[in-house]
Structure formats: structure tokens, C-alpha cells
Design a protein around this motif. Structure first.
Motif, mmCIF file in Angstrom:
data_model
loop_
_atom_site.group_PDB
_atom_site.id
_atom_site.type_symbol
_atom_site.label_atom_id
_atom_site.label_comp_id
_atom_site.label_asym_id
_atom_site.label_seq_id
_atom_site.Cartn_x
_atom_site.Cartn_y
_atom_site.Cartn_z
ATOM 1 N N MET A 1 31.115 -6.799 -57.093
ATOM 2 C CA MET A 1 31.951 -6.511 -55.432
ATOM 3 C C MET A 1 32.272 -5.082 -55.834
ATOM 4 O O MET A 1 32.173 -4.579 -54.404
ATOM 5 C CB MET A 1 33.183 -7.158 -56.079
ATOM 6 C CG MET A 1 33.926 -8.402 -55.297
ATOM 7 S SD MET A 1 35.159 -9.747 -54.869
ATOM 8 C CE MET A 1 36.604 -9.065 -56.522
ATOM 9 N N ALA A 2 32.149 -4.189 -56.861
ATOM 10 C CA ALA A 2 32.670 -2.988 -56.479
ATOM 11 C C ALA A 2 31.122 -2.369 -56.156
ATOM 12 O O ALA A 2 31.395 -1.261 -55.140
ATOM 13 C CB ALA A 2 32.582 -2.409 -57.795
ATOM 14 N N SER A 3 30.508 -2.586 -56.212
ATOM 15 C CA SER A 3 29.035 -1.554 -55.641
ATOM 16 C C SER A 3 28.364 -2.180 -53.686
ATOM 17 O O SER A 3 28.495 -1.300 -53.064
ATOM 18 C CB SER A 3 27.831 -2.827 -55.893
ATOM 19 O OG SER A 3 27.849 -2.459 -57.429
ATOM 20 N N VAL A 4 29.550 -3.440 -53.803
ATOM 21 C CA VAL A 4 29.162 -3.910 -52.065
ATOM 22 C C VAL A 4 30.624 -3.001 -51.473
ATOM 23 O O VAL A 4 30.823 -2.421 -50.655
ATOM 24 C CB VAL A 4 29.779 -5.533 -52.106
ATOM 25 C CG1 VAL A 4 30.286 -5.905 -50.216
ATOM 26 C CG2 VAL A 4 27.988 -6.076 -52.373
ATOM 27 N N VAL A 5 31.792 -3.166 -52.035
ATOM 28 C CA VAL A 5 32.887 -1.774 -51.612
ATOM 29 C C VAL A 5 32.709 -0.491 -51.452
ATOM 30 O O VAL A 5 32.671 -0.434 -50.288
ATOM 31 C CB VAL A 5 34.197 -2.064 -52.536
ATOM 32 C CG1 VAL A 5 35.469 -1.292 -52.047
ATOM 33 C CG2 VAL A 5 34.651 -4.029 -52.451
ATOM 34 N N CYS A 6 31.309 0.132 -52.345
ATOM 35 C CA CYS A 6 31.739 1.332 -52.053
ATOM 36 C C CYS A 6 30.322 1.419 -50.954
ATOM 37 O O CYS A 6 29.958 2.312 -50.290
ATOM 38 C CB CYS A 6 30.368 1.917 -53.890
ATOM 39 S SG CYS A 6 31.484 2.116 -54.771
ATOM 40 N N GLU A 7 29.253 0.864 -50.846
ATOM 41 C CA GLU A 7 28.696 0.774 -49.645
ATOM 42 C C GLU A 7 29.187 0.276 -48.300
ATOM 43 O O GLU A 7 29.370 1.292 -47.019
ATOM 44 C CB GLU A 7 27.757 -0.867 -49.750
ATOM 45 C CG GLU A 7 26.630 -0.405 -51.141
ATOM 46 C CD GLU A 7 25.594 0.819 -50.996
ATOM 47 O OE1 GLU A 7 24.717 0.861 -50.163
ATOM 48 O OE2 GLU A 7 25.128 1.531 -51.644
ATOM 49 N N LEU A 8 29.920 -0.662 -48.314
ATOM 50 C CA LEU A 8 30.737 -1.020 -47.243
ATOM 51 C C LEU A 8 31.509 0.338 -46.399
ATOM 52 O O LEU A 8 31.850 0.689 -45.493
ATOM 53 C CB LEU A 8 32.015 -2.054 -46.974
ATOM 54 C CG LEU A 8 31.396 -3.121 -46.806
ATOM 55 C CD1 LEU A 8 32.100 -4.554 -47.114
ATOM 56 C CD2 LEU A 8 30.905 -3.562 -46.040
ATOM 57 N N GLN A 9 32.319 0.793 -48.146
ATOM 58 C CA GLN A 9 32.854 2.996 -47.590
ATOM 59 C C GLN A 9 31.921 3.515 -46.880
ATOM 60 O O GLN A 9 32.477 4.523 -45.808
ATOM 61 C CB GLN A 9 33.584 2.745 -49.061
ATOM 62 C CG GLN A 9 33.986 4.314 -48.446
ATOM 63 C CD GLN A 9 35.639 4.243 -48.012
ATOM 64 O OE1 GLN A 9 36.080 3.679 -48.423
ATOM 65 N NE2 GLN A 9 35.816 4.585 -46.533
ATOM 66 N N TRP A 10 30.854 3.393 -47.508
ATOM 67 C CA TRP A 10 30.015 4.710 -47.156
ATOM 68 C C TRP A 10 29.745 4.191 -45.729
ATOM 69 O O TRP A 10 29.151 4.786 -44.688
ATOM 70 C CB TRP A 10 28.061 4.497 -47.705
ATOM 71 C CG TRP A 10 27.312 5.016 -47.693
ATOM 72 C CD1 TRP A 10 27.495 7.049 -47.894
ATOM 73 C CD2 TRP A 10 26.456 4.884 -47.006
ATOM 74 N NE1 TRP A 10 26.317 6.996 -46.996
ATOM 75 C CE2 TRP A 10 25.632 5.961 -46.126
ATOM 76 C CE3 TRP A 10 25.815 3.837 -46.235
ATOM 77 C CZ2 TRP A 10 24.280 6.365 -45.679
ATOM 78 C CZ3 TRP A 10 25.040 3.482 -45.678
ATOM 79 C CH2 TRP A 10 24.041 5.226 -44.990
ATOM 80 N N LEU A 11 29.243 2.644 -45.291
ATOM 81 C CA LEU A 11 28.626 2.663 -43.844
ATOM 82 C C LEU A 11 29.704 2.383 -43.010
ATOM 83 O O LEU A 11 29.905 3.119 -41.637
ATOM 84 C CB LEU A 11 28.501 0.958 -43.759
ATOM 85 C CG LEU A 11 27.452 0.965 -44.136
ATOM 86 C CD1 LEU A 11 27.651 -1.016 -43.964
ATOM 87 C CD2 LEU A 11 26.112 1.379 -43.551
ATOM 88 N N THR A 12 31.082 2.431 -43.536
ATOM 89 C CA THR A 12 32.281 3.090 -42.371
ATOM 90 C C THR A 12 32.033 4.729 -42.707
ATOM 91 O O THR A 12 32.237 4.056 -40.771
ATOM 92 C CB THR A 12 33.645 2.311 -43.293
ATOM 93 O OG1 THR A 12 33.380 1.073 -43.454
ATOM 94 C CG2 THR A 12 34.284 2.905 -42.979
#
Length: 111
Positions: A1-12
Motif C-alpha cells: 500500500m505504501a508504494s502505491v501511495v507514494c506513486e499517487l503522491q508523485w502523480l499528484t
């Protein structure tokens, strides 16, 4: 989950740089109820052992409104087709949900 959250933050951040509007929060489905409770309840989190910083990241981003965590049944978890050995029935069920098709079906005599 943490990896996905970091990717979402980067995409944001990337979308903001390009001045592209996006809808927050992003919905993140997860089939591990313990992980959902740990990220939602800091008191429960304090009683768990061997927790890495990953839970802090997920919890902080959920509180900031970047993500929304929703439970999903393990039966419907599409990622399992890539990560777990499945029975033929479970594999066919998830395979059909992905909308994939066999590009070699004409060679095998299928339609």
C-alpha cells in the motif's frame, strides 16, 4: 500500500505541474483488514510490533485526503491473478474481470 501511495503522491505533483485537474481522494482497495485498522487507528498501531514507516505514510496520506481506503473481498482482488497461485476457477473468474482476451485464439481454433 505504501508504494502505491507514494506513486499517487508523485502523480499528484506531476499533474499539478502540468496544471491538469484531478479528483481527490484516490480510492485504494485493500483486502487486508488488519492493515486498514492499523492505518485508521493510531492506538491500535501503537500496540503492533515490527511496524515500519510504511503505515505512517499510508495513514498520513489518508488523513490528508490523498487516498480513501476501502475494503475488498479477497475473492475480488484482481491483483491476486499476478501475485498468487490460484485454482483454475479463481483464475478464470479474475481473468474474465480483467477483460483480457487471447490474441492466439484464432490459431487454436477458437472464435
Amino acid at each position: 500500500m505504501a508504494s502505491v501511495v507514494c506513486e499517487l503522491q508523485w502523480l499528484t505533483y506531476l499533474l499539478q505541474d502540468f496544471r491538469v485537474s484531478f479528483i481527490q481522494p484516490s480510492t485504494l482497495y485493500y483486502d487486508n483488514r488488519s492493515a486498514l485498522h492499523i492505518t485508521a487507528n493510531p492506538v491500535f498501531h501503537e500496540r503492533t510490533k515490527h511496524i515500519e514507516i510504511d503505515c505512517h505514510i499510508v495513514r498520513d496520506k489518508a488523513l490528508q485526503g490523498l487516498i480513501k481506503l476501502l475494503p475488498i473481498s479477497s475473492v475480488n482482488q484482481l491483483a491476486d491473478i499476478y501475485t498468487k497461485p490460484l485454482s483454475p476457477g479463481a483464475f478464470q473468474f479474475l481473468y474474465s474481470k480483467l477483460g483480457m482476451s487471447n490474441i492466439y485464439s484464432q490459431l487454436e481454433g477458437g472464435s
